[in-house]
Every structure is written in C-alpha cells, then in structure tokens.
Design a protein around this motif. Structure first.
Motif, PDB file in Angstrom:
ATOM      1  N   VAL A  70       0.843  -1.210   0.000  1.00  0.00           N
ATOM      2  CA  VAL A  70       0.000   0.000   0.000  1.00  0.00           C
ATOM      3  C   VAL A  70       0.870   1.249   0.000  1.00  0.00           C
ATOM      4  CG1 VAL A  70      -1.707   1.301   1.327  1.00  0.00           C
ATOM      5  CG2 VAL A  70      -1.994  -1.149   1.022  1.00  0.00           C
ATOM      6  N   THR A  71       1.976   1.233   0.746  1.00  0.00           N
ATOM      7  CA  THR A  71       2.883   2.383   0.725  1.00  0.00           C
ATOM      8  C   THR A  71       3.448   2.591  -0.672  1.00  0.00           C
ATOM      9  OG1 THR A  71       3.488   1.999   3.030  1.00  0.00           O
ATOM     10  CG2 THR A  71       4.979   3.352   1.732  1.00  0.00           C
ATOM     11  N   GLY A  72       3.863   1.518  -1.321  1.00  0.00           N
ATOM     12  CA  GLY A  72       4.361   1.625  -2.691  1.00  0.00           C
ATOM     13  C   GLY A  72       3.304   2.115  -3.654  1.00  0.00           C
ATOM     14  N   THR A  73       2.071   1.653  -3.482  1.00  0.00           N
ATOM     15  CA  THR A  73       0.985   2.096  -4.357  1.00  0.00           C
ATOM     16  C   THR A  73       0.700   3.577  -4.152  1.00  0.00           C
ATOM     17  OG1 THR A  73       0.027  -0.122  -4.288  1.00  0.00           O
ATOM     18  CG2 THR A  73      -1.409   1.660  -5.001  1.00  0.00           C
ATOM     19  N   VAL A  74       0.676   4.017  -2.898  1.00  0.00           N
ATOM     20  CA  VAL A  74       0.431   5.442  -2.614  1.00  0.00           C
ATOM     21  C   VAL A  74       1.531   6.294  -3.229  1.00  0.00           C
ATOM     22  CG1 VAL A  74       0.406   7.150  -0.749  1.00  0.00           C
ATOM     23  CG2 VAL A  74      -0.986   5.104  -0.556  1.00  0.00           C
ATOM     24  N   LEU A  75       2.772   5.859  -3.088  1.00  0.00           N
ATOM     25  CA  LEU A  75       3.879   6.624  -3.671  1.00  0.00           C
ATOM     26  C   LEU A  75       3.904   6.548  -5.195  1.00  0.00           C
ATOM     27  CD1 LEU A  75       6.699   5.813  -1.111  1.00  0.00           C
ATOM     28  CD2 LEU A  75       5.452   7.957  -1.377  1.00  0.00           C
ATOM     29  N   VAL A 128       6.079   3.182  15.669  1.00  0.00           N
ATOM     30  CA  VAL A 128       7.416   2.795  15.205  1.00  0.00           C
ATOM     31  C   VAL A 128       7.344   2.359  13.745  1.00  0.00           C
ATOM     32  CG1 VAL A 128       9.309   1.164  15.553  1.00  0.00           C
ATOM     33  CG2 VAL A 128       8.148   2.166  17.528  1.00  0.00           C
ATOM     34  N   VAL A 129       6.331   1.564  13.411  1.00  0.00           N
ATOM     35  CA  VAL A 129       6.155   1.130  12.024  1.00  0.00           C
ATOM     36  C   VAL A 129       5.922   2.341  11.124  1.00  0.00           C
ATOM     37  CG1 VAL A 129       4.671  -0.183  10.451  1.00  0.00           C
ATOM     38  CG2 VAL A 129       5.328  -1.160  12.648  1.00  0.00           C
ATOM     39  N   GLY A 130       5.122   3.289  11.597  1.00  0.00           N
ATOM     40  CA  GLY A 130       4.891   4.509  10.825  1.00  0.00           C
ATOM     41  C   GLY A 130       6.170   5.300  10.615  1.00  0.00           C
ATOM     42  N   ALA A 131       6.993   5.404  11.656  1.00  0.00           N
ATOM     43  CA  ALA A 131       8.245   6.158  11.541  1.00  0.00           C
ATOM     44  C   ALA A 131       9.229   5.475  10.595  1.00  0.00           C
ATOM     45  CB  ALA A 131       8.867   6.330  12.923  1.00  0.00           C
ATOM     46  N   VAL A 132       9.321   4.158  10.670  1.00  0.00           N
ATOM     47  CA  VAL A 132      10.220   3.431   9.768  1.00  0.00           C
ATOM     48  C   VAL A 132       9.731   3.547   8.325  1.00  0.00           C
ATOM     49  CG1 VAL A 132      11.072   1.126   9.156  1.00  0.00           C
ATOM     50  CG2 VAL A 132      11.054   1.867  11.541  1.00  0.00           C
ATOM     51  N   THR A 133       8.429   3.465   8.131  1.00  0.00           N
ATOM     52  CA  THR A 133       7.872   3.617   6.788  1.00  0.00           C
ATOM     53  C   THR A 133       8.156   5.013   6.242  1.00  0.00           C
ATOM     54  OG1 THR A 133       6.136   2.052   7.374  1.00  0.00           O
ATOM     55  CG2 THR A 133       5.786   3.361   5.398  1.00  0.00           C
ATOM     56  N   ALA A 134       8.008   6.024   7.085  1.00  0.00           N
ATOM     57  CA  ALA A 134       8.301   7.395   6.658  1.00  0.00           C
ATOM     58  C   ALA A 134       9.778   7.562   6.326  1.00  0.00           C
ATOM     59  CB  ALA A 134       7.888   8.376   7.745  1.00  0.00           C
ATOM     60  N   ALA A 135      10.636   6.951   7.133  1.00  0.00           N
ATOM     61  CA  ALA A 135      12.069   7.069   6.893  1.00  0.00           C
ATOM     62  C   ALA A 135      12.487   6.370   5.603  1.00  0.00           C
ATOM     63  CB  ALA A 135      12.847   6.492   8.071  1.00  0.00           C
ATOM     64  N   ARG A 136      11.824   5.292   5.262  1.00  0.00           N
ATOM     65  CA  ARG A 136      12.167   4.544   4.053  1.00  0.00           C
ATOM     66  C   ARG A 136      11.420   5.043   2.813  1.00  0.00           C
ATOM     67  NH1 ARG A 136      16.517   1.798   3.777  1.00  0.00           N
ATOM     68  NH2 ARG A 136      15.504   0.495   2.233  1.00  0.00           N
ATOM     69  N   SER A 137      10.569   6.037   2.967  1.00  0.00           N
ATOM     70  CA  SER A 137       9.749   6.492   1.842  1.00  0.00           C
ATOM     71  C   SER A 137      10.595   7.003   0.677  1.00  0.00           C
ATOM     72  CB  SER A 137       8.773   7.570   2.298  1.00  0.00           C
ATOM     73  OG  SER A 137       9.453   8.744   2.694  1.00  0.00           O
ATOM     74  N   ARG A 138      11.714   7.597   0.970  1.00  0.00           N
ATOM     75  CA  ARG A 138      12.572   8.118  -0.102  1.00  0.00           C
ATOM     76  C   ARG A 138      13.140   6.982  -0.941  1.00  0.00           C
ATOM     77  NH1 ARG A 138      17.719  12.134   0.656  1.00  0.00           N
ATOM     78  NH2 ARG A 138      18.009  12.577  -1.536  1.00  0.00           N
ATOM     79  N   SER A 139      13.594   5.918  -0.301  1.00  0.00           N
ATOM     80  CA  SER A 139      14.157   4.808  -1.071  1.00  0.00           C
ATOM     81  C   SER A 139      13.071   4.021  -1.791  1.00  0.00           C
ATOM     82  CB  SER A 139      14.971   3.886  -0.166  1.00  0.00           C
ATOM     83  OG  SER A 139      14.148   3.273   0.791  1.00  0.00           O
ATOM     84  N   ILE A 140      11.852   3.993  -1.239  1.00  0.00           N
ATOM     85  CA  ILE A 140      10.756   3.311  -1.924  1.00  0.00           C
ATOM     86  C   ILE A 140      10.369   4.079  -3.191  1.00  0.00           C
ATOM     87  CG2 ILE A 140       8.334   2.609  -1.748  1.00  0.00           C
ATOM     88  CD1 ILE A 140       8.840   2.143   1.246  1.00  0.00           C
ATOM     89  N   ALA A 141      10.339   5.389  -3.086  1.00  0.00           N
ATOM     90  CA  ALA A 141       9.934   6.232  -4.218  1.00  0.00           C
ATOM     91  C   ALA A 141      11.094   6.573  -5.136  1.00  0.00           C
ATOM     92  CB  ALA A 141       9.296   7.510  -3.694  1.00  0.00           C
ATOM     93  N   ALA A 142      12.221   5.925  -4.981  1.00  0.00           N
ATOM     94  CA  ALA A 142      13.428   6.276  -5.740  1.00  0.00           C
ATOM     95  C   ALA A 142      13.229   6.215  -7.244  1.00  0.00           C
ATOM     96  CB  ALA A 142      14.576   5.357  -5.336  1.00  0.00           C
ATOM     97  N   ALA A 143      12.429   5.276  -7.725  1.00  0.00           N
ATOM     98  CA  ALA A 143      12.229   5.148  -9.166  1.00  0.00           C
ATOM     99  C   ALA A 143      11.536   6.371  -9.744  1.00  0.00           C
ATOM    100  CB  ALA A 143      11.426   3.889  -9.478  1.00  0.00           C
ATOM    101  N   ARG A 144      10.681   7.000  -8.961  1.00  0.00           N
ATOM    102  CA  ARG A 144       9.994   8.193  -9.454  1.00  0.00           C
ATOM    103  C   ARG A 144      10.758   9.469  -9.167  1.00  0.00           C
ATOM    104  NH1 ARG A 144       4.039   9.006  -8.110  1.00  0.00           N
ATOM    105  NH2 ARG A 144       4.352  10.669  -9.601  1.00  0.00           N
ATOM    106  N   LEU A 145      11.586   9.474  -8.135  1.00  0.00           N
ATOM    107  CA  LEU A 145      12.322  10.683  -7.782  1.00  0.00           C
ATOM    108  C   LEU A 145      13.525  10.908  -8.682  1.00  0.00           C
ATOM    109  CD1 LEU A 145      12.272  10.474  -3.902  1.00  0.00           C
ATOM    110  CD2 LEU A 145      11.157  12.185  -5.309  1.00  0.00           C
ATOM    111  N   GLY A 146      14.100   9.848  -9.191  1.00  0.00           N
ATOM    112  CA  GLY A 146      15.295   9.967 -10.017  1.00  0.00           C
ATOM    113  C   GLY A 146      16.511   9.536  -9.225  1.00  0.00           C
ATOM    114  N   GLY A 147      17.501   9.040  -9.913  1.00  0.00           N
ATOM    115  CA  GLY A 147      18.670   8.467  -9.263  1.00  0.00           C
ATOM    116  C   GLY A 147      19.512   9.459  -8.482  1.00  0.00           C
ATOM    117  N   GLY A 148      19.761  10.645  -9.016  1.00  0.00           N
ATOM    118  CA  GLY A 148      20.638  11.602  -8.350  1.00  0.00           C
ATOM    119  C   GLY A 148      20.060  12.138  -7.068  1.00  0.00           C
TER     120      GLY A 148
END
Length: 172
Positions: A70-75, A128-148
């Motif tokens: 669901v986090t991946g789908t939202v992102l 804690v799960v929410g905080a870890v999910t928020a912290a990992r959101s950048r790496s999950i959305a990496a394909a849309r954010l761009g490599g650099g």
C-alpha cells in the motif's frame, strides 16, 4: 507505468522485510515454547497450539506485505510535487504505515487468544512502524524521484567546488 511498478515492487520488498521482524520473533517464541513443552510441563501459552503460532507468523508477514504494498501504491500514484517534498511524503507514509500496522494488533489478538502482552506490544509498535515507513519512503519512491536525488548527490557538483575555490581566493 514502468516506474509505478518499480515503486510498488520496492514497497513490497520493504514490507516483507518489515513483516519478517515480528514474524521471526513469533517463530522463535513458538519454537521455544514448543521445545520447552517437550519437558512435560504445560506452560499455559497460546503459542503451544500450532495453529496460533502459524497465524502469528504468517499473519505478521501478510501485514508487513500489505504495509509495503500500500505504501508503494500510494507513492506510485502520488503527485510529483508531494514526492519532492520530504515532509509531505514522510507524513503520508507515516500515516499509511501506522494505520495499516493495526493489522498486527488483530493478528496478535487472534494468535494470543486475547492475551494482553502481545496486543499491547503491537499497539506500541504502531508509531514505530509509521516512523520506519516514513524514513524509508525516499528509497521506496526512488524510481519516481530519479537516481541523483535519491543518492544524495543532487545540487552538488562543479558549481559547488567552483564556489568554494573562489571563496578561498577572496578570503586572502
């Protein structure tokens, strides 16, 4: 479309790794109780029943997979402006992760047959799960954010090094 699938795949992999933590803990507890039950003394634990242990392990994996997917789908469907803003992306993923981790409370309630300890721990783990999910959101959305931008190299380069050199000359 291809980046959306990549984001959802990254989310699912994150969720499986996150779900493996409580599933592993439940599996170790289940095995320890099963082995100590061989001594002949009853422990009066709900994990003595194989079905309860199986529900705890598989349910925890399923909840983790759901959180990640669901986090991946939202992102994947989020507007690019929200993805570019770290506070907005983090807050959204925090809410998704903390809300969906309520499924772990249900899994612990079913597997422990109403035991308070596992349910309280699952409730305390929600932020804690929410905080870890928020912290990992950048790496999950990496394909849309761009490599650099994800690698942390955005904004660095020749202009920064040239600026530091000119700053050192003007200081003398």
């Amino acid at each position: 479309m291809r980046t959306s699938v990549a984001v959802m795949r990254r989310g699912l992999l994150f969720g499986l790794r996150a779900g493996a933590v409580p599933a592993g803990i439940c599996a170790v507890l289940w095995a320890a109780i099963a082995l100590s039950g061989l001594s002949g003394e009853p422990l009066d634990s709900s994990f003595e029943k194989p079905a309860a242990g199986l529900v705890a392990v598989l349910g925890s994996l399923a909840v983790g997979a759901a959180v990640g997917l669901v986090t991946g789908t939202v992102l994947a469907v989020a507007p690019p402006r929200m993805l570019g803003s770290a506070p907005a992306r983090g807050l959204t993923c925090f809410v998704v992760g903390a809300t969906l981790s309520a499924g772990e409370v249900v899994v612990m309630d079913v597997s422990s047959e109403g035991g308070y300890g596992p349910v309280v721990l699952a409730v305390l783990a929600m932020p804690v799960v929410g905080a870890v999910t928020a912290a990992r959101s950048r790496s999950i959305a990496a394909a849309r954010l761009g490599g650099g931008a994800v690698a942390g190299y955005a904004g660095t380069g020749a202009s920064t090094s040239a600026g530091s050199r000119s700053g050192s000359r003007s200081g003398r």
